[in-house]
Design a protein around this motif. Sequence first.
Motif, PDB file in Angstrom:
ATOM      1  N   VAL A  96      -0.125   0.738  14.423  1.00 18.19           N
ATOM      2  CA  VAL A  96       1.317   0.617  13.830  1.00 18.19           C
ATOM      3  C   VAL A  96       1.292  -0.881  13.077  1.00 18.19           C
ATOM      4  CG1 VAL A  96       3.568   0.049  14.349  1.00 18.19           C
ATOM      5  CG2 VAL A  96       2.305   1.875  15.505  1.00 18.19           C
ATOM      6  N   ALA A  97       0.773  -1.698  13.730  1.00 20.27           N
ATOM      7  CA  ALA A  97       0.664  -3.143  12.914  1.00 20.27           C
ATOM      8  C   ALA A  97       0.021  -3.216  11.917  1.00 20.27           C
ATOM      9  CB  ALA A  97       0.427  -4.280  14.182  1.00 20.27           C
ATOM     10  N   GLU A  98      -1.212  -2.638  11.846  1.00 15.68           N
ATOM     11  CA  GLU A  98      -2.303  -2.510  10.709  1.00 15.68           C
ATOM     12  C   GLU A  98      -1.609  -2.078   9.464  1.00 15.68           C
ATOM     13  OE1 GLU A  98      -3.197  -2.093  13.850  1.00 15.68           O
ATOM     14  OE2 GLU A  98      -4.728  -3.008  14.359  1.00 15.68           O
ATOM     15  N   GLU A  99      -0.906  -0.943   9.768  1.00 15.14           N
ATOM     16  CA  GLU A  99      -0.006  -0.130   8.673  1.00 15.14           C
ATOM     17  C   GLU A  99       1.260  -1.105   8.266  1.00 15.14           C
ATOM     18  OE1 GLU A  99      -0.883   4.492   9.807  1.00 15.14           O
ATOM     19  OE2 GLU A  99       0.412   3.204  10.992  1.00 15.14           O
ATOM     20  N   LYS A 100       1.714  -1.714   9.099  1.00 11.27           N
ATOM     21  CA  LYS A 100       2.621  -2.573   9.020  1.00 11.27           C
ATOM     22  C   LYS A 100       2.358  -3.773   8.052  1.00 11.27           C
ATOM     23  CE  LYS A 100       6.829  -1.285  10.781  1.00 11.27           C
ATOM     24  NZ  LYS A 100       8.180  -1.290   9.874  1.00 11.27           N
ATOM     25  N   LEU A 101       1.247  -4.296   8.205  1.00 11.56           N
ATOM     26  CA  LEU A 101       0.644  -5.400   7.404  1.00 11.56           C
ATOM     27  C   LEU A 101       0.924  -4.884   6.170  1.00 11.56           C
ATOM     28  CD1 LEU A 101      -0.988  -7.852   6.857  1.00 11.56           C
ATOM     29  CD2 LEU A 101      -3.174  -6.585   7.475  1.00 11.56           C
ATOM     30  N   ALA A 102       0.391  -3.629   5.556  1.00 12.35           N
ATOM     31  CA  ALA A 102       0.263  -3.282   4.048  1.00 12.35           C
ATOM     32  C   ALA A 102       1.954  -3.276   3.712  1.00 12.35           C
ATOM     33  CB  ALA A 102      -0.398  -1.988   3.822  1.00 12.35           C
ATOM     34  N   ARG A 103       2.564  -2.435   4.434  1.00 13.81           N
ATOM     35  CA  ARG A 103       4.097  -2.057   4.230  1.00 13.81           C
ATOM     36  C   ARG A 103       4.761  -3.625   3.902  1.00 13.81           C
ATOM     37  NH1 ARG A 103       3.613   2.727   8.121  1.00 13.81           N
ATOM     38  NH2 ARG A 103       2.438   4.187   6.619  1.00 13.81           N
ATOM     39  N   LEU A 104       4.841  -4.437   5.175  1.00 16.82           N
ATOM     40  CA  LEU A 104       5.644  -5.608   4.874  1.00 16.82           C
ATOM     41  C   LEU A 104       5.245  -6.478   3.921  1.00 16.82           C
ATOM     42  CD1 LEU A 104       6.078  -6.260   8.913  1.00 16.82           C
ATOM     43  CD2 LEU A 104       7.719  -5.646   7.375  1.00 16.82           C
ATOM     44  N   GLY A 105       3.865  -6.460   3.802  1.00 22.76           N
ATOM     45  CA  GLY A 105       3.431  -7.378   2.695  1.00 22.76           C
ATOM     46  C   GLY A 105       3.521  -6.958   1.245  1.00 22.76           C
ATOM     47  N   LEU A 106       3.574  -5.495   1.043  1.00 22.82           N
ATOM     48  CA  LEU A 106       3.963  -4.947  -0.340  1.00 22.82           C
ATOM     49  C   LEU A 106       5.618  -4.886  -0.596  1.00 22.82           C
ATOM     50  CD1 LEU A 106       1.300  -2.282  -0.617  1.00 22.82           C
ATOM     51  CD2 LEU A 106       1.323  -4.715  -1.664  1.00 22.82           C
ATOM     52  N   ALA A 107       6.146  -4.754   0.455  1.00 23.22           N
ATOM     53  CA  ALA A 107       7.690  -4.735   0.482  1.00 23.22           C
ATOM     54  C   ALA A 107       8.228  -6.135  -0.239  1.00 23.22           C
ATOM     55  CB  ALA A 107       8.292  -4.511   1.569  1.00 23.22           C
ATOM     56  N   ALA A 108       7.470  -7.185   0.175  1.00 20.63           N
ATOM     57  CA  ALA A 108       7.941  -8.809  -0.426  1.00 20.63           C
ATOM     58  C   ALA A 108       7.209  -8.725  -1.839  1.00 20.63           C
ATOM     59  CB  ALA A 108       7.174  -9.579   0.389  1.00 20.63           C
ATOM     60  N   VAL A 109       6.656  -7.828  -2.445  1.00 18.19           N
ATOM     61  CA  VAL A 109       6.314  -7.994  -3.825  1.00 18.19           C
ATOM     62  C   VAL A 109       7.149  -7.321  -4.716  1.00 18.19           C
ATOM     63  CG1 VAL A 109       4.368  -7.610  -5.571  1.00 18.19           C
ATOM     64  CG2 VAL A 109       3.737  -7.835  -3.140  1.00 18.19           C
ATOM     65  N   SER A 110       7.300  -7.571  -5.809  1.00 17.74           N
ATOM     66  CA  SER A 110       8.483  -7.204  -6.802  1.00 17.74           C
ATOM     67  C   SER A 110       7.527  -6.756  -8.043  1.00 17.74           C
ATOM     68  CB  SER A 110       9.324  -8.357  -7.276  1.00 17.74           C
ATOM     69  OG  SER A 110       8.838  -9.543  -8.089  1.00 17.74           O
ATOM     70  N   GLY A 111       7.969  -5.797  -8.535  1.00 23.19           N
ATOM     71  CA  GLY A 111       7.329  -5.064  -9.794  1.00 23.19           C
ATOM     72  C   GLY A 111       6.438  -3.975  -9.399  1.00 23.19           C
ATOM     73  N   SER A 112       5.811  -3.446 -10.469  1.00 22.68           N
ATOM     74  CA  SER A 112       4.910  -2.427 -10.319  1.00 22.68           C
ATOM     75  C   SER A 112       3.659  -2.653 -11.003  1.00 22.68           C
ATOM     76  CB  SER A 112       5.583  -1.237 -11.090  1.00 22.68           C
ATOM     77  OG  SER A 112       5.579  -1.585 -12.458  1.00 22.68           O
ATOM     78  N   GLU A 113       2.700  -1.695 -10.971  1.00 18.01           N
ATOM     79  CA  GLU A 113       1.267  -1.760 -11.507  1.00 18.01           C
ATOM     80  C   GLU A 113       0.599  -3.103 -10.630  1.00 18.01           C
ATOM     81  OE1 GLU A 113      -0.144   0.126 -13.885  1.00 18.01           O
ATOM     82  OE2 GLU A 113       1.492   1.180 -13.193  1.00 18.01           O
ATOM     83  N   LEU A 114       0.582  -2.660  -9.370  1.00 16.08           N
ATOM     84  CA  LEU A 114       0.064  -3.893  -8.516  1.00 16.08           C
ATOM     85  C   LEU A 114      -1.233  -3.692  -8.330  1.00 16.08           C
ATOM     86  CD1 LEU A 114       2.864  -3.938  -5.790  1.00 16.08           C
ATOM     87  CD2 LEU A 114       2.930  -5.069  -7.984  1.00 16.08           C
ATOM     88  N   ASP A 115      -2.101  -5.082  -8.230  1.00 16.08           N
ATOM     89  CA  ASP A 115      -3.383  -5.056  -8.069  1.00 16.08           C
ATOM     90  C   ASP A 115      -3.398  -5.943  -6.615  1.00 16.08           C
ATOM     91  OD1 ASP A 115      -4.484  -4.114 -10.370  1.00 16.08           O
ATOM     92  OD2 ASP A 115      -3.785  -6.105 -11.253  1.00 16.08           O
ATOM     93  N   VAL A 116      -4.125  -5.102  -5.397  1.00 13.39           N
ATOM     94  CA  VAL A 116      -4.106  -5.488  -4.018  1.00 13.39           C
ATOM     95  C   VAL A 116      -5.539  -5.750  -3.492  1.00 13.39           C
ATOM     96  CG1 VAL A 116      -3.385  -5.061  -1.757  1.00 13.39           C
ATOM     97  CG2 VAL A 116      -2.116  -4.332  -3.962  1.00 13.39           C
ATOM     98  N   VAL A 117      -5.681  -6.731  -2.833  1.00 18.90           N
ATOM     99  CA  VAL A 117      -7.089  -6.931  -2.015  1.00 18.90           C
ATOM    100  C   VAL A 117      -6.533  -6.679  -0.468  1.00 18.90           C
ATOM    101  CG1 VAL A 117      -8.517  -8.728  -1.197  1.00 18.90           C
ATOM    102  CG2 VAL A 117      -7.927  -8.710  -3.676  1.00 18.90           C
ATOM    103  N   VAL A 118      -7.508  -5.952   0.160  1.00 23.30           N
ATOM    104  CA  VAL A 118      -7.412  -5.959   1.551  1.00 23.30           C
ATOM    105  C   VAL A 118      -8.735  -6.607   2.312  1.00 23.30           C
ATOM    106  CG1 VAL A 118      -7.447  -4.436   3.490  1.00 23.30           C
ATOM    107  CG2 VAL A 118      -5.928  -3.826   1.770  1.00 23.30           C
TER     108      VAL A 118
END
Length: 235
Positions: free
Chosen positions: A49-71
């Motif tokens: 759950v928390a590993e998935e929340k890491l992505a969801r909470l992190g990306l929820a704080a990013v505005s805009g589209s066409e996002l480039d992401v590092v994990v």
Amino acid sequence: MGLRFEEIDWRETPIGAISLRRRRDPVLDVDVFEVKLDDEYLMSSLFTVAEEKLARLGLAAVSGSELDVVVGGLGLGYTARAALEDSRVRSLLVVEGLGEVIEWHERGLLPLARDLTGDPRNRFAHGDFFALAESDEGFDAGRRFHAILLDIDHSPQHVLDTGHADFYTPDGLRRMAAHLHPGGVFALWSDDPPHDAFTRTLAEVFDEVTPHVVTFDNHYTGGTSANTVYVATTP
């Protein structure tokens, strides 16, 4: 029904012996995939759950589209898959220090392997996340990113390698943040409760910092357990 227990792979690595195991949980009646480093458990498919929340909470704080992401940290792939579920993600670069873990996914040994290897937006990179974060070139030839999501150490206070400790200082975090776009987000998973001193350290570098407590059911204890996801935004 799967086997009661199977060691799928075992390798010696520079940081110890790493093994991938599958066992049948008799209570939940599901196959559980686990990764151990020597005698220490690194991850389990029972608690994601928390590993998935890491992505969801992190990306929820990013505005805009066409996002480039590092994990940072591939593991069993749950953070990476959750990031790819965000339709705004244009590219995902997953940095993993152990080539064996990347190989497990490429060989299809893990439940989420096909989700990751079959998505053209995703790319695995075998490398030291912390060394790349410190370098001028960063994670991909100087390219900046909209979000960096990190799940490697147990917490900033409980690192897997003493060489990682400098990353969790203001100077280390500043070097990493230089690889983010303005308004970009750094999100970090921690197995420990929110740590006030580390929250203050993040606040020295980032404009906004929020530690989120993520709870999940733990049938071993008969109650709930909790992890922390720190979300920090650049000015």
